[in-house]
Design a protein around this motif. Structure first.
Motif, PDB file in Angstrom:
ATOM      1  N   ALA A 234       0.838  -1.209   0.000  1.00 51.70           N
ATOM      2  CA  ALA A 234       0.000   0.000   0.000  1.00 51.70           C
ATOM      3  C   ALA A 234       0.864   1.246   0.000  1.00 51.70           C
ATOM      4  CB  ALA A 234      -0.922  -0.015   1.219  1.00 51.70           C
ATOM      5  N   TRP A 235       1.938   1.234   0.759  1.00 54.09           N
ATOM      6  CA  TRP A 235       2.823   2.396   0.840  1.00 54.09           C
ATOM      7  C   TRP A 235       3.581   2.619  -0.465  1.00 54.09           C
ATOM      8  CZ3 TRP A 235       5.411   0.816   6.096  1.00 54.09           C
ATOM      9  CH2 TRP A 235       4.440   0.885   7.117  1.00 54.09           C
ATOM     10  N   LEU A 236       3.811   1.556  -1.203  1.00 51.06           N
ATOM     11  CA  LEU A 236       4.554   1.670  -2.452  1.00 51.06           C
ATOM     12  C   LEU A 236       3.651   2.045  -3.618  1.00 51.06           C
ATOM     13  CD1 LEU A 236       7.317   1.307  -3.852  1.00 51.06           C
ATOM     14  CD2 LEU A 236       6.713  -1.092  -4.194  1.00 51.06           C
ATOM     15  N   ASP A 237       2.447   1.481  -3.651  1.00 53.50           N
ATOM     16  CA  ASP A 237       1.582   1.603  -4.827  1.00 53.50           C
ATOM     17  C   ASP A 237       0.418   2.562  -4.652  1.00 53.50           C
ATOM     18  OD1 ASP A 237       3.173  -0.273  -6.011  1.00 53.50           O
ATOM     19  OD2 ASP A 237       1.787  -1.951  -5.740  1.00 53.50           O
ATOM     20  N   GLY A 238       0.292   3.222  -3.485  1.00 51.86           N
ATOM     21  CA  GLY A 238      -0.938   3.938  -3.185  1.00 51.86           C
ATOM     22  C   GLY A 238      -1.049   5.354  -3.689  1.00 51.86           C
ATOM     23  N   ARG A 239      -0.095   5.826  -4.442  1.00 46.96           N
ATOM     24  CA  ARG A 239      -0.119   7.236  -4.835  1.00 46.96           C
ATOM     25  C   ARG A 239      -1.419   7.621  -5.533  1.00 46.96           C
ATOM     26  NH1 ARG A 239       3.240  11.338  -5.170  1.00 46.96           N
ATOM     27  NH2 ARG A 239       5.044  10.088  -4.539  1.00 46.96           N
ATOM     28  N   ASP A 240      -1.921   6.804  -6.412  1.00 42.62           N
ATOM     29  CA  ASP A 240      -3.113   7.163  -7.174  1.00 42.62           C
ATOM     30  C   ASP A 240      -4.385   6.505  -6.654  1.00 42.62           C
ATOM     31  OD1 ASP A 240      -1.691   8.787  -9.008  1.00 42.62           O
ATOM     32  OD2 ASP A 240      -1.012   6.978 -10.061  1.00 42.62           O
ATOM     33  N   ASN A 241      -4.254   5.556  -5.715  1.00 40.31           N
ATOM     34  CA  ASN A 241      -5.457   4.853  -5.253  1.00 40.31           C
ATOM     35  C   ASN A 241      -5.339   4.448  -3.783  1.00 40.31           C
ATOM     36  OD1 ASN A 241      -3.434   2.956  -5.743  1.00 40.31           O
ATOM     37  ND2 ASN A 241      -4.876   1.320  -6.258  1.00 40.31           N
ATOM     38  N   TRP A 242      -4.840   5.358  -2.938  1.00 39.87           N
ATOM     39  CA  TRP A 242      -4.635   5.009  -1.545  1.00 39.87           C
ATOM     40  C   TRP A 242      -5.934   4.606  -0.852  1.00 39.87           C
ATOM     41  CZ3 TRP A 242      -7.316   7.791   2.027  1.00 39.87           C
ATOM     42  CH2 TRP A 242      -7.740   9.067   1.685  1.00 39.87           C
ATOM     43  N   GLN A 243      -7.066   5.144  -1.328  1.00 40.56           N
ATOM     44  CA  GLN A 243      -8.341   4.803  -0.701  1.00 40.56           C
ATOM     45  C   GLN A 243      -8.659   3.317  -0.816  1.00 40.56           C
ATOM     46  OE1 GLN A 243      -7.857   7.176  -3.017  1.00 40.56           O
ATOM     47  NE2 GLN A 243      -9.002   9.058  -2.568  1.00 40.56           N
ATOM     48  N   ASP A 244      -8.160   2.671  -1.882  1.00 39.52           N
ATOM     49  CA  ASP A 244      -8.441   1.252  -2.080  1.00 39.52           C
ATOM     50  C   ASP A 244      -7.836   0.384  -0.983  1.00 39.52           C
ATOM     51  OD1 ASP A 244      -9.686   2.054  -4.399  1.00 39.52           O
ATOM     52  OD2 ASP A 244      -8.083   1.392  -5.741  1.00 39.52           O
ATOM     53  N   TYR A 245      -6.813   0.899  -0.324  1.00 38.22           N
ATOM     54  CA  TYR A 245      -6.131   0.133   0.710  1.00 38.22           C
ATOM     55  C   TYR A 245      -6.648   0.464   2.116  1.00 38.22           C
ATOM     56  CZ  TYR A 245      -2.631  -0.816  -2.922  1.00 38.22           C
ATOM     57  OH  TYR A 245      -1.990  -1.212  -4.070  1.00 38.22           O
ATOM     58  N   ASP A 246      -7.474   1.502   2.237  1.00 38.55           N
ATOM     59  CA  ASP A 246      -7.764   2.053   3.556  1.00 38.55           C
ATOM     60  C   ASP A 246      -8.585   1.130   4.446  1.00 38.55           C
ATOM     61  OD1 ASP A 246      -6.390   4.386   4.016  1.00 38.55           O
ATOM     62  OD2 ASP A 246      -8.211   5.500   4.524  1.00 38.55           O
ATOM     63  N   ALA A 247      -9.549   0.416   3.893  1.00 35.28           N
ATOM     64  CA  ALA A 247     -10.406  -0.427   4.736  1.00 35.28           C
ATOM     65  C   ALA A 247      -9.577  -1.477   5.468  1.00 35.28           C
ATOM     66  CB  ALA A 247     -11.496  -1.086   3.892  1.00 35.28           C
ATOM     67  N   ARG A 248      -8.712  -2.156   4.741  1.00 37.82           N
ATOM     68  CA  ARG A 248      -7.901  -3.191   5.401  1.00 37.82           C
ATOM     69  C   ARG A 248      -6.868  -2.554   6.324  1.00 37.82           C
ATOM     70  NH1 ARG A 248      -4.460  -8.204   2.694  1.00 37.82           N
ATOM     71  NH2 ARG A 248      -3.620  -8.975   4.673  1.00 37.82           N
ATOM     72  N   ARG A 249      -6.323  -1.420   5.942  1.00 39.55           N
ATOM     73  CA  ARG A 249      -5.406  -0.707   6.838  1.00 39.55           C
ATOM     74  C   ARG A 249      -6.065  -0.451   8.175  1.00 39.55           C
ATOM     75  NH1 ARG A 249      -1.616   3.933   4.545  1.00 39.55           N
ATOM     76  NH2 ARG A 249      -2.436   4.873   6.433  1.00 39.55           N
ATOM     77  N   ARG A 250      -7.312   0.015   8.143  1.00 42.24           N
ATOM     78  CA  ARG A 250      -8.026   0.312   9.376  1.00 42.24           C
ATOM     79  C   ARG A 250      -8.277  -0.956  10.184  1.00 42.24           C
ATOM     80  NH1 ARG A 250      -8.075   5.368  11.135  1.00 42.24           N
ATOM     81  NH2 ARG A 250     -10.159   5.186  12.057  1.00 42.24           N
ATOM     82  N   GLU A 251      -8.585  -2.039   9.518  1.00 44.80           N
ATOM     83  CA  GLU A 251      -8.800  -3.303  10.225  1.00 44.80           C
ATOM     84  C   GLU A 251      -7.535  -3.740  10.961  1.00 44.80           C
ATOM     85  OE1 GLU A 251     -10.071  -6.112   7.352  1.00 44.80           O
ATOM     86  OE2 GLU A 251     -12.069  -5.223   7.068  1.00 44.80           O
ATOM     87  N   ILE A 252      -6.412  -3.596  10.301  1.00 39.48           N
ATOM     88  CA  ILE A 252      -5.139  -4.000  10.914  1.00 39.48           C
ATOM     89  C   ILE A 252      -4.854  -3.128  12.132  1.00 39.48           C
ATOM     90  CG2 ILE A 252      -2.648  -4.089  10.539  1.00 39.48           C
ATOM     91  CD1 ILE A 252      -3.277  -4.827   7.592  1.00 39.48           C
TER      92      ILE A 252
END
Length: 316
Positions: free
Chosen positions: A208-226
């Protein structure tokens, strides 16, 4: 003449926005929130024109494709708006921010990065939400890398604050400037060292930290779960030591800690005290006044608020 009229250090936590009703330690949480409101009122009374906000990056404005140690916003500034924090364009004091960047670089003090289109996250916008609520001010955002190793040394962050002070006071315009530090205190986030992720969750975070520049929101739900699944690791003794040193005007003595030592004692989230060290130095380490310190395990963090008023030194 430009002057620095107030400094504020405050912890941040987006769980204030998203999980207030689920917070068990409600009295402690309310006392912390009340302290933010008190600090906001003191900022209003100081009547700044501009607020320098020194905060951290949580991989919504910077990614592993490029991580400067220090970045100054000198043009457009857009807040990500995650977890109920402010979203969209923020008003930047462009003349002061560009003077600051020029002074640091041309003066040979710091080769800080700059951004004419800076994206910030709750490392700055949490302070905007709670400390600048209703205030008609512009900002100068400064982002400090506190989560992607190698991190700038603690002493280097204090030196940055001293250089910011010199540059602000040298600005030929007429400004009343406040300085806010956002982040800390002790806490441990379930975030990996990106260089050596262990297990599926850590590998996900690094991706997520490497690929999230254009779509960081796509990673946010699981980030919050962790993050929500993590156990609190708060060190009240360390936090009290830090705040006591701040009250004595001696916070720079904390620069004796290495990055590794600080993480061992107070968790990886405590690396955010770099912002407080910079703010205190920008206020010439005037003794602080502690408004609140609360241990709130549901928020994973030792939550503190302090105010540094340069008038207290002149009145002594």
């Amino acid at each position: 003449m430009t002057e620095i009229v107030l400094g504020v250090g405050a912890s941040h936590c987006t769980l204030m926005n998203t999980h207030w009703e689920q917070t068990v330690h409600k009295e402690e949480a309310q006392r912390f929130r009340d302290a933010l409101a008190e600090a906001r009122d003191e900022l209003a009374a100081a009547a700044p024109d501009t607020v320098v906000i020194i905060g951290s990056n949580h991989f919504r404005g910077f990614w592993l494709d490029l991580i400067p140690s220090f970045t100054i916003g000198v043009g457009e500034c857009v807040a990500s708006g995650e977890s109920g924090t402010p979203k969209g364009p923020q008003p930047v004091d462009v003349p002061l921010s560009r003077h600051l960047a020029n002074s640091l670089v041309e003066g040979g003090r710091f080769d800080a990065a700059f951004s004419a289109r800076l994206q910030i996250d709750h490392g700055q916008s949490h302070a905007i939400q709670y400390l600048l609520d209703g205030l008609d001010v512009e900002i100068v955002p400064i982002v400090v890398n506190v989560f992607a190793h190698p991190l700038p040394a603690l002493a280097r962050c204090a030196d940055l604050g001293a250089a910011v002070r010199e540059a602000v006071l040298g600005f030929e315009g007429d400004r009343r400037v406040a300085v806010i530090a956002s982040g800390g205190l002790s806490h441990r986030l379930p975030w990996p060292d990106w260089r050596d992720p262990q297990g599926e969750d850590e590998e996900f975070m690094v991706r997520a930290w490497l690929d999230g520049r254009d779509n960081w929101q796509d990673y946010d739900a699981r980030r919050r779960e962790i993050i929500r699944a993590a156990s609190a690791a708060i060190n009240p003794e360390f936090d009290d030591e830090f705040l006591t040193l701040l009250e004595k005007g001696e916070s720079r003595s904390l620069t004796r800690y290495s990055t590794e030592q600080l993480e061992e004692v107070a968790g990886n989230g405590a690396q955010e005290i770099r912002t407080w060290l910079a703010m205190a130095a920008a206020l010439d380490n005037v003794p602080a006044r502690r408004l609140s310190y609360e241990v709130i395990p549901e928020w994973l963090t030792g939550m503190g608020v302090a105010v540094l008023d340069p008038a207290t030194r002149s009145d002594a």
